[in-house]
Design an enzyme around this catalytic site. Structure first.
Site, PDB file in Angstrom:
ATOM      1  N   ASP A 103       0.798  -1.232   0.000  1.00  0.00           N
ATOM      2  CA  ASP A 103       0.000   0.000   0.000  1.00  0.00           C
ATOM      3  C   ASP A 103       0.829   1.280   0.000  1.00  0.00           C
ATOM      4  O   ASP A 103       0.269   2.375  -0.031  1.00  0.00           O
ATOM      5  CB  ASP A 103      -0.971   0.007   1.190  1.00  0.00           C
ATOM      6  CG  ASP A 103      -0.256  -0.180   2.541  1.00  0.00           C
ATOM      7  OD1 ASP A 103       0.950   0.156   2.642  1.00  0.00           O
ATOM      8  OD2 ASP A 103      -0.912  -0.661   3.489  1.00  0.00           O
ATOM      9  N   HIS A 118       6.365  -8.399  -0.751  1.00  0.00           N
ATOM     10  CA  HIS A 118       5.347  -8.882  -1.692  1.00  0.00           C
ATOM     11  C   HIS A 118       5.151  -7.920  -2.863  1.00  0.00           C
ATOM     12  O   HIS A 118       4.051  -7.817  -3.414  1.00  0.00           O
ATOM     13  CB  HIS A 118       4.012  -9.139  -0.958  1.00  0.00           C
ATOM     14  CG  HIS A 118       4.059 -10.348  -0.063  1.00  0.00           C
ATOM     15  ND1 HIS A 118       3.185 -10.565   0.972  1.00  0.00           N
ATOM     16  CD2 HIS A 118       4.898 -11.427  -0.070  1.00  0.00           C
ATOM     17  CE1 HIS A 118       3.482 -11.722   1.568  1.00  0.00           C
ATOM     18  NE2 HIS A 118       4.519 -12.251   0.959  1.00  0.00           N
ATOM     19  N   THR A 187       0.924  -8.698  11.770  1.00  0.00           N
ATOM     20  CA  THR A 187       0.867  -9.809  10.811  1.00  0.00           C
ATOM     21  C   THR A 187       0.427 -11.076  11.520  1.00  0.00           C
ATOM     22  O   THR A 187       0.842 -11.324  12.657  1.00  0.00           O
ATOM     23  CB  THR A 187       2.228 -10.028  10.098  1.00  0.00           C
ATOM     24  OG1 THR A 187       2.095 -11.158   9.210  1.00  0.00           O
ATOM     25  CG2 THR A 187       3.384 -10.251  11.052  1.00  0.00           C
TER      26      THR A 187
HETATM   27  P1  OAD Z   1      -3.480 -10.880   7.951  1.00  0.00           P
HETATM   28  O1  OAD Z   1      -4.802 -10.353   7.575  1.00  0.00           O
HETATM   29  O2  OAD Z   1      -3.252 -12.334   7.806  1.00  0.00           O
HETATM   30  O3  OAD Z   1      -3.178 -10.510   9.475  1.00  0.00           O
HETATM   31  C1  OAD Z   1      -3.372  -9.209   9.965  1.00  0.00           C
HETATM   32  C2  OAD Z   1      -2.921  -9.190  11.408  1.00  0.00           C
HETATM   33  O4  OAD Z   1      -3.002  -7.849  11.850  1.00  0.00           O
HETATM   34  C3  OAD Z   1      -3.760 -10.043  12.357  1.00  0.00           C
HETATM   35  O5  OAD Z   1      -2.906 -10.825  13.169  1.00  0.00           O
HETATM   36  C4  OAD Z   1      -4.505  -8.990  13.206  1.00  0.00           C
HETATM   37  O6  OAD Z   1      -4.722  -9.419  14.546  1.00  0.00           O
HETATM   38  C5  OAD Z   1      -3.536  -7.843  13.158  1.00  0.00           C
HETATM   39  N1  OAD Z   1      -4.134  -6.515  13.377  1.00  0.00           N
HETATM   40  C6  OAD Z   1      -5.378  -6.076  13.074  1.00  0.00           C
HETATM   41  N2  OAD Z   1      -5.509  -4.777  13.386  1.00  0.00           N
HETATM   42  C7  OAD Z   1      -4.327  -4.371  13.913  1.00  0.00           C
HETATM   43  C8  OAD Z   1      -3.822  -3.139  14.401  1.00  0.00           C
HETATM   44  N3  OAD Z   1      -4.576  -2.040  14.427  1.00  0.00           N
HETATM   45  N4  OAD Z   1      -2.539  -3.096  14.844  1.00  0.00           N
HETATM   46  C9  OAD Z   1      -1.760  -4.214  14.813  1.00  0.00           C
HETATM   47  N5  OAD Z   1      -2.174  -5.400  14.345  1.00  0.00           N
HETATM   48  C10 OAD Z   1      -3.436  -5.475  13.903  1.00  0.00           C
HETATM   49  O7  OAD Z   1      -2.387 -10.022   7.152  1.00  0.00           O
HETATM   50  P2  OAD Z   1      -0.858 -10.362   6.850  1.00  0.00           P
HETATM   51  O8  OAD Z   1      -0.249 -11.115   7.978  1.00  0.00           O
HETATM   52  O9  OAD Z   1      -0.214  -9.114   6.426  1.00  0.00           O
HETATM   53  O10 OAD Z   1      -0.062 -11.877   0.673  1.00  0.00           O
HETATM   54  O11 OAD Z   1      -1.007 -11.318   5.602  1.00  0.00           O
HETATM   55  C11 OAD Z   1       0.154 -11.824   4.984  1.00  0.00           C
HETATM   56  C12 OAD Z   1      -0.068 -11.997   3.510  1.00  0.00           C
HETATM   57  O12 OAD Z   1      -1.276 -12.753   3.288  1.00  0.00           O
HETATM   58  C13 OAD Z   1      -0.327 -10.716   2.748  1.00  0.00           C
HETATM   59  O13 OAD Z   1       0.848 -10.027   2.423  1.00  0.00           O
HETATM   60  C14 OAD Z   1      -1.020 -11.217   1.511  1.00  0.00           C
HETATM   61  C15 OAD Z   1      -1.989 -12.168   2.158  1.00  0.00           C
HETATM   62  O14 OAD Z   1      -2.443 -13.214   1.392  1.00  0.00           O
HETATM   63  C16 OAD Z   1      -0.279 -12.015  -0.646  1.00  0.00           C
HETATM   64  O15 OAD Z   1      -1.312 -11.623  -1.168  1.00  0.00           O
HETATM   65  C17 OAD Z   1       0.839 -12.669  -1.379  1.00  0.00           C
END
Ligand code: OAD
Length: 247
Positions: A103, A118, A187
């Protein structure tokens, strides 16, 4: 909580080299939906249908039309979590950010050393000649859009089934192996190889601080310090604590 914030501040102040791994959670407070939280992107769109390279090859127009819906990506602004990490870098207390996000909000907040694990969605790549162009320079009137060579343009973010950009992979490994503190922020740590970065750092001797309101795959077995709070709240508090220690 204040005790945890102060311990995190002390760890950052005394670390030789701190890096951060960020995920969708750090942008949640900017209004961008995460992937796996309730109501997240993968609740609305089946990743098998929209996020794999096979799906893109099968029907690039359909994937592009879904992508076009992401007006949030264009209008979203950095939040205090992004600004806080940029500030830590300016203070000389954060070496780099490895982000899974596409983003651009870390860069918009002023962070300079951002490794886009990514890829990013502000660029497109031709599937035939591999030419890379800014997204703004191609027409999205009819989708998919084609390169002058006849190949189809794809958003330059990494799709499932595609390799991680080699430079990002190589540098992330280097940084994980040579840091002594890693902040793992927002994450779920379930998508590999990104999810392996904290383990690599830990095995090389680094401390792991997790900032996430929810429990994740790392919480029990890898994190040394767990701050169960939103990034946009916790990071500014940590910076305030660092400044309080220094004064
Ligand atoms: P996820 O949606 O899997 O996880 C988001 C995390 O952020 C969760 O553990 C939430 O608890 C946490 N969260 C939510 N709100 C928050 C806040 N305000 N502050 C801190 N944490 C918060 O997203 P990613 O781990 O980024 O890849 O996902 C990894 C990859 O999966 C992405 O890059 C994407 C996706 O499929 C591809 O598309 C290749």
């Amino acid at each position: 909580m204040q005790d945890l914030i102060e311990r995190a501040a002390q760890a950052i102040r005394t670390a030789r080299k701190t890096i951060a791994l960020t995920g969708a959670g750090i942008s949640a407070e900017s209004g961008i939906p995460t992937f796996r939280d309730p109501g997240g992107l993968w609740d609305r769109y089946d990743p098998e249908e929209y996020a794999t390279i096979e799906a893109f090859r099968r029907d690039p127009g359909k994937v592009w039309r879904m992508m076009k819906d992401f007006t949030e990506l264009k209008t979203a602004l950095p939040n205090p979590g992004h600004f806080g990490l940029a500030h830590l870098e300016q203070l000389g207390l954060l070496h780099c950010i490895i982000t899974q996000n596409v983003d651009n909000l870390h860069q918009a907040a002023g962070s300079r050393d951002v490794i886009e694990f990514h890829g990013n969605m502000r660029q497109v790549v031709c599937m035939s000649c591999r030419k890379v162009l800014p997204l703004d320079e191609i027409s999205l009137k009819t989708l998919p859009s084609y390169c002058s060579c006849g190949g189809v343009f794809k958003p330059a973010g990494v799709f499932f089934g595609e390799p991680i950009p080699p430079y990002a992979l190589y540098r992330s490994q280097e940084e994980a192996q040579s840091c002594d503190l890693i902040l793992v922020i927002g994450t779920s740590a379930v998508v590999y190889p990104a999810a392996d970065i904290p383990r690599v750092a830990k095995e090389a001797g680094a401390q792991v601080i997790e900032i996430n309101p929810e429990h994740t795959d790392l919480t029990d077995w890898l994190a040394d310090l767990i701050i169960q709070e939103k990034a946009g709240i916790a990071i500014p508090q940590i910076i305030a604590a660092i400044k309080a220690i220094a004064s």
